[in-house]
Design a protein around this motif. Structure first.
Motif, PDB file in Angstrom:
ATOM      1  N   SER A 205       0.858  -1.131   0.028  1.00 24.96           N
ATOM      2  CA  SER A 205      -0.119  -0.172   0.126  1.00 24.96           C
ATOM      3  C   SER A 205       0.837   1.323  -0.128  1.00 24.96           C
ATOM      4  N   PHE A 211      -7.377   2.326   2.491  1.00 20.09           N
ATOM      5  CA  PHE A 211      -7.577   0.659   2.212  1.00 20.09           C
ATOM      6  C   PHE A 211      -8.621   0.513   1.301  1.00 20.09           C
ATOM      7  N   TYR A 290      -2.441  -4.476   3.520  1.00 20.95           N
ATOM      8  CA  TYR A 290      -2.572  -2.940   3.507  1.00 20.95           C
ATOM      9  C   TYR A 290      -1.707  -2.669   4.744  1.00 20.95           C
TER      10      TYR A 290
END
Length: 408
Positions: A205, A211, A290
């Protein structure tokens, strides 16, 4: 001969006296795949006591465990703080007890799925004190709970899929079948571990990326990457990609067979709930993805290649409770440095950035982007000494982020 310091007593122990205090705690990893059986018992108990209005809550036992109980336990018990000494690593690595702890997850996982299919399709649950079958809300709660089993099962598959033993690799694929995410076996091992903490990695990420933006990018990017990796492998062997030898197709076929058998036995009514639990399961995995590398970036060398992955390229947490349930996944830097190392020997490494709490707590934070950014953006900047140019930044927000943090 070197010695090991006991983190609690402060006493110095020779390696031959060192014992893994978590040895039997690893059996707690069986709580998630047996949680639905526990829920059935609690529902029957509450109904027998006349508490029928409260008993349906237990069909949501999966999220209660993941989102409430584990974060509380992480806060209460705190970090682990103990690494195995070098001298015991080989003995610990070869102790088969630890791999059996992961193997036994799988039959309980499949048994929970079968039990859920029965409960979704049953029209007479009088033995549970329920008139007729489950209501829709209870069925959805049960599907989410089974999705938690599937998501944590992906972590079990992750542990097994990195090993060289053929049996463990097969067990990894079987475990992934429930979540219909068999391509993870290819993409994670041959894609993510090569491209980790780079803009090219769909599972790393970026700073400023929520997210909810990361989720579709990682799901679709991982799928495309796994297909591309398998196609390239088969091209080298002079074979077409549309073959059973393609590990992506082979893994998906295992899911089709599993779902097909369950639908044939329990009826078409279970299919929507099978889909729901699978989606929730792989979304739980992607939430963990993430957390693990948010904003972290490897330097590109003059040769055009990236520097080797190092401890500073993974977010870690040593909170003992989540580590027990996730087989030391939170000691993520050591995992990337030694992908085939078994979970019981993974160590908390110096130089690795640490999350403020365990993965279970941080998952909840990730769902709320403003809270996530408030907590994590300063930690990313601090990790790079305030130099935003060293951060893996979301391209669509680059100009805005550079304007805000560039002066720092």
């Amino acid at each position: 001969m070197s010695t090991h310091v006991n983190s609690q007593s402060g006493q110095t122990l020779p390696p031959e006296q060192w014992r893994d205090k978590k040895r039997y705690l690893w059996l707690l990893g069986l709580v998630p795949p047996t949680a639905v059986f526990i829920a059935v018992g609690l529902v029957a108990l509450f109904n027998s006591l006349g508490w029928n209005a409260v008993s349906p809550v237990w069909w949501w036992i999966g999220p209660l465990l993941v989102y409430i109980l584990l974060p509380i336990l992480d806060i209460f018990f705190g970090p682990d703080g103990e690494n195995p000494p070098d001298e015991v690593m080989e003995r610990l690595e070869n102790d088969k007890y630890y791999r059996y702890c992961t193997y036994i997850y799988i039959p309980f996982q499949l048994a929970s799925l079968v039990l859920a299919c029965y409960l979704w399709s049953a029209t007479d649950l009088s033995w549970l004190g329920i008139d007729g079958g489950l209501g829709l809300i209870s069925k959805i709660g049960l599907a989410i709970s089974i999705g938690c089993v599937a998501g944590i099962g992906i972590n079990t598959a992750h542990e097994l899929g990195h090993k060289k033993d053929d049996l463990e690799r097969w067990l990894s694929k079987i475990t992934l079948a429930q979540s219909f995410y068999g391509h993870f076996y290819i993409e994670h091992n041959r894609g993510h571990h090569v491209r980790v903490a780079t803009p090219e990695d769909p599972a790393s990420s970026r700073f400023g990326e929520s997210f909810w933006t990361f989720l579709p990018r990682s799901v679709w990017g991982s799928l495309r990457s796994s297909w591309s990796l398998e196609k390239a492998r088969l091209d080298r062997l002079g074979k077409k990609p549309w073959t059973i030898r393609n590990d992506v197709l082979h893994s998906w076929l295992m899911s089709v067979v599993l779902f097909g058998v369950l639908v044939a036995v329990f009826g078409l009514s279970v299919l929507p709930f099978l889909v729901l639990q699978a989606v929730f399961g792989f979304c739980l995995l992607e939430t963990v993805n993430y957390l693990e590398h948010y904003g972290l970036k490897r330097r590109r060398l003059d040769s055009g290649r990236y520097e080797r992955a190092a401890p500073e390229h993974s977010w870690n947490s040593d909170h003992i409770c989540t580590n027990i349930f996730l087989y030391h996944l939170q000691r993520h830097s050591d995992h990337h440095a030694n992908p085939t190392r078994r979970y019981q020997t993974l160590r908390s490494m110096d130089g690795a950035p640490n999350l403020p709490s365990g993965y279970a707590s941080m998952i909840m934070l990730a769902y709320v982007p403003p809270l996530w950014r408030k907590v994590m953006d300063p930690k990313v900047l601090a990790h790079y000494g305030g130099d935003i140019t060293r951060v893996n930044v979301q391209p669509s927000k680059r100009d805005r982020i550079l304007a805000r943090y560039g002066a720092a």
